[in-house]
Motif scaffolding. Structure first.
Motif, PDB file in Angstrom:
ATOM      1  N   GLN A 161       0.748  -0.584   0.082  1.00 19.60           N
ATOM      2  CA  GLN A 161      -0.082   0.103   0.061  1.00 19.60           C
ATOM      3  C   GLN A 161       1.485   1.261  -0.378  1.00 19.60           C
ATOM      4  O   GLN A 161       0.436   2.527  -1.154  1.00 19.60           O
ATOM      5  N   LEU A 162       1.970   1.387   0.314  1.00 19.72           N
ATOM      6  CA  LEU A 162       2.519   2.113   1.097  1.00 19.72           C
ATOM      7  C   LEU A 162       4.095   2.719  -0.411  1.00 19.72           C
ATOM      8  O   LEU A 162       4.177   3.694  -1.058  1.00 19.72           O
ATOM      9  N   LEU A 163       3.908   1.561  -1.535  1.00 19.94           N
ATOM     10  CA  LEU A 163       4.165   1.257  -2.606  1.00 19.94           C
ATOM     11  C   LEU A 163       3.499   2.198  -3.640  1.00 19.94           C
ATOM     12  O   LEU A 163       4.393   2.618  -4.506  1.00 19.94           O
ATOM     13  N   ILE A 164       2.282   1.725  -2.796  1.00 20.14           N
ATOM     14  CA  ILE A 164       1.181   2.303  -4.210  1.00 20.14           C
ATOM     15  C   ILE A 164       0.916   3.634  -4.034  1.00 20.14           C
ATOM     16  O   ILE A 164       1.069   4.733  -4.715  1.00 20.14           O
ATOM     17  N   GLU A 165       0.447   3.943  -2.530  1.00 20.51           N
ATOM     18  CA  GLU A 165       0.710   5.994  -2.732  1.00 20.51           C
ATOM     19  C   GLU A 165       1.970   6.500  -2.876  1.00 20.51           C
ATOM     20  O   GLU A 165       1.282   7.542  -3.304  1.00 20.51           O
TER      21      GLU A 165
ATOM     22  N   LEU B 256       4.228   2.165  -7.287  1.00 20.27           N
ATOM     23  CA  LEU B 256       3.577   0.732  -8.140  1.00 20.27           C
ATOM     24  C   LEU B 256       2.443   2.049  -8.716  1.00 20.27           C
ATOM     25  O   LEU B 256       1.494   1.966  -8.217  1.00 20.27           O
ATOM     26  N   PRO B 257       2.518   1.772  -9.898  1.00 19.25           N
ATOM     27  CA  PRO B 257       1.035   2.529 -10.797  1.00 19.25           C
ATOM     28  C   PRO B 257      -0.383   1.468 -10.080  1.00 19.25           C
ATOM     29  O   PRO B 257      -0.463   0.675 -10.504  1.00 19.25           O
ATOM     30  N   SER B 258      -1.628   2.238  -9.661  1.00 22.22           N
ATOM     31  CA  SER B 258      -2.756   1.913  -9.986  1.00 22.22           C
ATOM     32  C   SER B 258      -4.060   2.645 -10.330  1.00 22.22           C
ATOM     33  O   SER B 258      -3.614   3.379 -10.686  1.00 22.22           O
ATOM     34  N   TRP B 259      -4.990   1.315  -9.702  1.00 19.93           N
ATOM     35  CA  TRP B 259      -5.518   2.562  -9.900  1.00 19.93           C
ATOM     36  C   TRP B 259      -7.253   1.619  -8.866  1.00 19.93           C
ATOM     37  O   TRP B 259      -6.982   1.002  -8.993  1.00 19.93           O
ATOM     38  N   LYS B 260      -8.388   2.407  -9.251  1.00 14.82           N
ATOM     39  CA  LYS B 260      -9.549   2.349  -8.439  1.00 14.82           C
ATOM     40  C   LYS B 260     -10.733   1.441  -9.087  1.00 14.82           C
ATOM     41  O   LYS B 260     -10.670   1.954 -10.335  1.00 14.82           O
ATOM     42  N   THR B 261     -10.957   0.771  -9.102  1.00 13.35           N
ATOM     43  CA  THR B 261     -12.009   0.250  -9.574  1.00 13.35           C
ATOM     44  C   THR B 261     -13.311   1.253  -8.617  1.00 13.35           C
ATOM     45  O   THR B 261     -13.740   1.530  -8.139  1.00 13.35           O
ATOM     46  N   PRO B 262     -15.148   0.433  -9.106  1.00 15.85           N
ATOM     47  CA  PRO B 262     -16.308   1.030  -9.750  1.00 15.85           C
ATOM     48  C   PRO B 262     -16.523   1.221  -7.853  1.00 15.85           C
ATOM     49  O   PRO B 262     -17.073   2.727  -7.080  1.00 15.85           O
ATOM     50  N   GLY B 263     -15.455   0.278  -7.389  1.00 18.46           N
ATOM     51  CA  GLY B 263     -16.218  -0.292  -5.576  1.00 18.46           C
ATOM     52  C   GLY B 263     -15.190   0.499  -4.821  1.00 18.46           C
ATOM     53  O   GLY B 263     -15.286   0.483  -3.877  1.00 18.46           O
TER      54      GLY B 263
END
Length: 351
Positions: free
Chosen positions: A23-27, A31-38
């Motif tokens: 989570q820290l890596l993403i924040e 580590l690129p990420s995206w959010k789902t509709p949920g």
């Protein structure tokens, strides 16, 4: 394909780290990420695998970032040393806790811990990293006071040196295996990590792309706030100086040998040449000796997320002049904004 999309828990398992560290890596943007509709985070498997040990190309550095852990009173000493190693990008942390969070965000080329400031706590951080396979390519350095050196030796992977030897170590660390450019015939200065820098330019996927509003805003502000007829965002490839954004100039690029920012990318401050025609490094430059007869240049480096200088934000004038202190600060901040835009662009491109 659905199999190429991972949850945070699945990414943590693949990396062999905790979910919280992932989570820290993403924040931190590592580590690129995206959010789902949920509202759930998802990542691409390819981005996770790029962080696994052995994923970086042989003979090229994966990062130009040097993380320095010290305290406020000793920070100026480290800054003085690192100022002489202009092709690396230092990041300072004033505690081992903040350093651990920063490391989780993006893997640096080196972690330098000041033991005079952090003692056994700092040594513990380095030994933890030494036992983590993800950091096998990172240089782990303990800056030890003379009274401590040789006592209770750190882990085998941790190099214990004095501050006086840090410059030499970081210079050697940045050297690529084999030159990316024939330095002898180039006619312009080249950093020892030029091969890695050129790989970073390729990874950025900026060259020969259409104009983009975030970068055009920066050059527009540079031209207007600094009262300059020309403002550019330059990207240095092996053979060209290409303009990702330009104000007041028609040509889309120049030969690399013409680029004033060959010098800019070798340091971290504003490079200002008040009269190009009277500076020994630039009097023979075709753009100075002949049309368009440039006379003034000031530029600041633009960095990718791994600390490599891709090019610059610069202003050029047809008459000799100089920037005041506020204008120099403005140029540095605009280059920082462009660097942030490069990072954001890379994240968005992977979604």
């Amino acid at each position: 394909m659905e199999d190429d999309v991972l949850t945070t828990t699945e990414a943590a398992k693949l990396l062999g780290i905790s979910v919280r560290t992932t989570q820290l890596l993403i924040e931190g943007g590592g580590l690129p990420s995206w959010k789902t509709p949920g509202g759930h985070r998802r990542v691409h498997r390819s981005d996770v695998e790029a962080l696994l040990p052995g994923s970086r190309p042989q003979g090229r550095a994966h990062s130009a970032t040097v993380l320095v852990v010290t305290n406020e009173s000793r920070r100026p000493r480290f800054e003085a040393v690192l100022e002489r190693v202009g092709h690396v990008s230092p990041q300072f942390q004033m505690s081992t806790w903040s350093a651990a969070a920063a490391i989780a965000g993006r893997l640096p080329a080196a972690v330098v811990v000041d033991l005079e400031a952090w003692g056994s706590q700092g040594l513990g951080l380095l030994e933890t990293l030494a036992n983590d396979g993800r950091f096998k390519d990172a240089e782990l350095v303990a800056i030890a006071p003379s009274a401590r050196r040789g006592a209770s030796a750190p882990a085998a992977r941790v190099r214990e040196i004095s501050l006086d030897h840090l410059e030499d170590l970081l210079t050697k660390l940045a050297q690529d295996e084999g030159p990316a450019i024939d330095i002898a015939s180039s006619g312009f200065p080249v950093a020892p990590n030029e091969g890695s820098r050129l790989q970073a330019v390729q990874r950025s996927r900026l060259v020969d792309t259409p104009s983009e509003a975030p970068f055009d805003r920066v050059t527009w502000l540079a031209a207007n706030d600094l009262k300059s007829p020309i403002a550019l965002m330059t990207i240095l490839t092996a053979e060209r100086q290409w303009f990702k954004s330009r104000q007041g100039l028609e040509m889309p690029d120049t030969p690399r040998s013409w680029a004033f920012c060959n010098h800019t990318v070798l340091q971290r401050d504003v490079l200002e040449i008040r009269n190009l025609a009277k500076h020994e490094s630039f009097t023979g430059n075709p753009a100075v000796a002949g049309a368009p007869h440039f006379r003034f240049y000031a530029g600041a480096p633009v960095y990718d997320p791994d600390g490599f200088a891709l090019g610059s934000i610069c202003v050029i004038d047809y008459r000799p002049r100089q920037l005041d202190r506020t204008q120099r600060k403005t140029l540095l901040e605009l280059a920082a904004i462009a660097s942030d835009a490069v990072k954001l662009r890379g994240i968005q491109a992977k979604r």
